[in-house]
Design a protein around this motif. Structure first.
Motif, mmCIF file in Angstrom:
data_model
loop_
_atom_site.group_PDB
_atom_site.id
_atom_site.type_symbol
_atom_site.label_atom_id
_atom_site.label_comp_id
_atom_site.label_asym_id
_atom_site.label_seq_id
_atom_site.Cartn_x
_atom_site.Cartn_y
_atom_site.Cartn_z
ATOM 1 N N UNK B 164 0.794 -1.232 0.000
ATOM 2 C CA UNK B 164 0.000 0.000 0.000
ATOM 3 C C UNK B 164 0.821 1.275 0.000
ATOM 4 N N UNK B 165 1.954 1.242 0.692
ATOM 5 C CA UNK B 165 2.836 2.399 0.738
ATOM 6 C C UNK B 165 3.230 2.880 -0.657
ATOM 7 N N UNK B 166 3.146 1.987 -1.644
ATOM 8 C CA UNK B 166 3.616 2.308 -2.991
ATOM 9 C C UNK B 166 2.482 2.460 -4.002
ATOM 10 N N UNK B 177 10.857 10.730 -1.989
ATOM 11 C CA UNK B 177 12.060 10.489 -1.191
ATOM 12 C C UNK B 177 13.090 9.690 -1.987
ATOM 13 N N UNK B 183 13.134 0.991 -0.802
ATOM 14 C CA UNK B 183 12.064 0.509 0.073
ATOM 15 C C UNK B 183 11.055 -0.328 -0.709
ATOM 16 N N UNK B 186 12.549 -3.744 -1.503
ATOM 17 C CA UNK B 186 12.633 -4.616 -0.323
ATOM 18 C C UNK B 186 11.270 -5.219 0.012
ATOM 19 N N UNK B 187 10.227 -4.403 -0.035
ATOM 20 C CA UNK B 187 8.883 -4.910 0.287
ATOM 21 C C UNK B 187 8.431 -5.901 -0.786
ATOM 22 N N UNK B 190 10.192 -9.194 -0.379
ATOM 23 C CA UNK B 190 9.685 -9.890 0.812
ATOM 24 C C UNK B 190 8.345 -10.565 0.520
#
Lengths: 197, 197
Positions: B164-166, B177, B183, B186-187, B190
């Motif tokens: 969701x962050x993306x 950022x 990031x 990595x997610x 995972x």
């Protein structure tokens, strides 16, 4: 809250009262003078402990964030137990803590949401503490051979990011949905499986 | 935009102009009369295609959301390629699409953020389409033996939630950022590892 100037004026008493004053007046209206009045002391006495209104607001935000960290640190530091089940317990405790803060006292939660937005340094430090705790659990699992992570800090950060829906206050409204626990369990299981050796 | 009443008044032309009008006047001020004027037609002609202002706003939101779905559907439907690499390509394309929408035209993105908040039905339908596409990729991987998921729709939902962050526009500010790509990778790694058979 009656004035009680007889008790010694500790930073903890000031912060407790500040929280009460914030709850009562709201984050935009509450002043240091309101805090001093509620304590029955001069505002100079408050400034002796907290040099500015901003410092006082930061300290009360820090105190609020720190409350959940203690319990989480106990889980991360507990001797015994496998890393995967520790990871699950930790993520569950984090979600529970955030959910309770949002649900038990929504007004205070809204107040702190305003304070969080103005104290990015305090928030970053809090998030780093949490990610460090995750890193400790993951490192333990890597050492024991139950987890696999070539870069432990990056893995900790990825776990934190992947579970954001269940701790980022932006999602507080979602935490009331009847399906949220199922969603939490599915994401947690996926993430832990992704780290298994 | 000069009036051009000579061209036939298609729904697509109305929606294109509506987007222009929204960009120019902002989502709170733009009216159906503004849209009609920009098209050089009566507002009755616009209402013949879209029965209300709300219907027009929903249709333009739907059109905006649908743009990224086509490309993602191509990835999900492509013949050949392993499911894990398809999953990675799909998540990357989703992040890219959202990031471009936010970064290339921030004003229009802000406008649509307002529209999204008032069209929860359209948004839910969009999210369900995306989760369905994820489900198709995962089902393919389960069949081929490269992925493992006892409950494919739940796994698709978990992948969507964990990333969701993306893609959640709430995080648009984070997408600027310098660390965001690391990031994201990595997610994604995972989550895909969590689904591997």
């Amino acid at each position: 809250m009656p004035p009680a100037a007889a008790e010694p004026l500790t930073p903890e008493r000031i912060l407790e009262t500040t929280e009460e004053v914030l709850r009562r007046f709201g984050p935009t209206k509450a002043t240091v003078v309101d805090v001093a009045r509620a304590l029955g002391v001069s505002h100079g006495s408050v400034y002796r402990h907290f040099p500015s209104k901003a410092a006082l607001r930061e300290a009360v935000t820090d105190r609020w964030l720190a409350k959940s960290v203690v319990r989480l640190d106990e889980i991360a530091s507990a001797a015994g137990g496998s890393a995967p089940s520790k990871l699950e317990a930790w993520l569950e405790a984090l979600f529970e803590a955030k959910r309770h803060k949002a649900g038990d006292d929504p007004e205070l939660f809204a107040t702190y949401t305003v304070l969080l937005a103005e104290s990015s340094g305090v928030v970053d430090q809090h998030l780093n503490q949490l990610i460090d705790q995750l890193g400790r659990i993951i490192a333990e699992g890597v050492e024991a051979g139950s987890l696999s992570a070539p870069d432990v800090p990056a893995a900790a950060r990825a776990v934190f990011d992947a579970t954001g829906r269940f701790h980022d206050p932006q999602y507080a409204a979602e935490w009331l949905k009847p399906t949220i626990t199922t969603e939490f369990e599915a994401v947690t299981a996926l993430v832990i499986r992704g780290l298994r050796a």
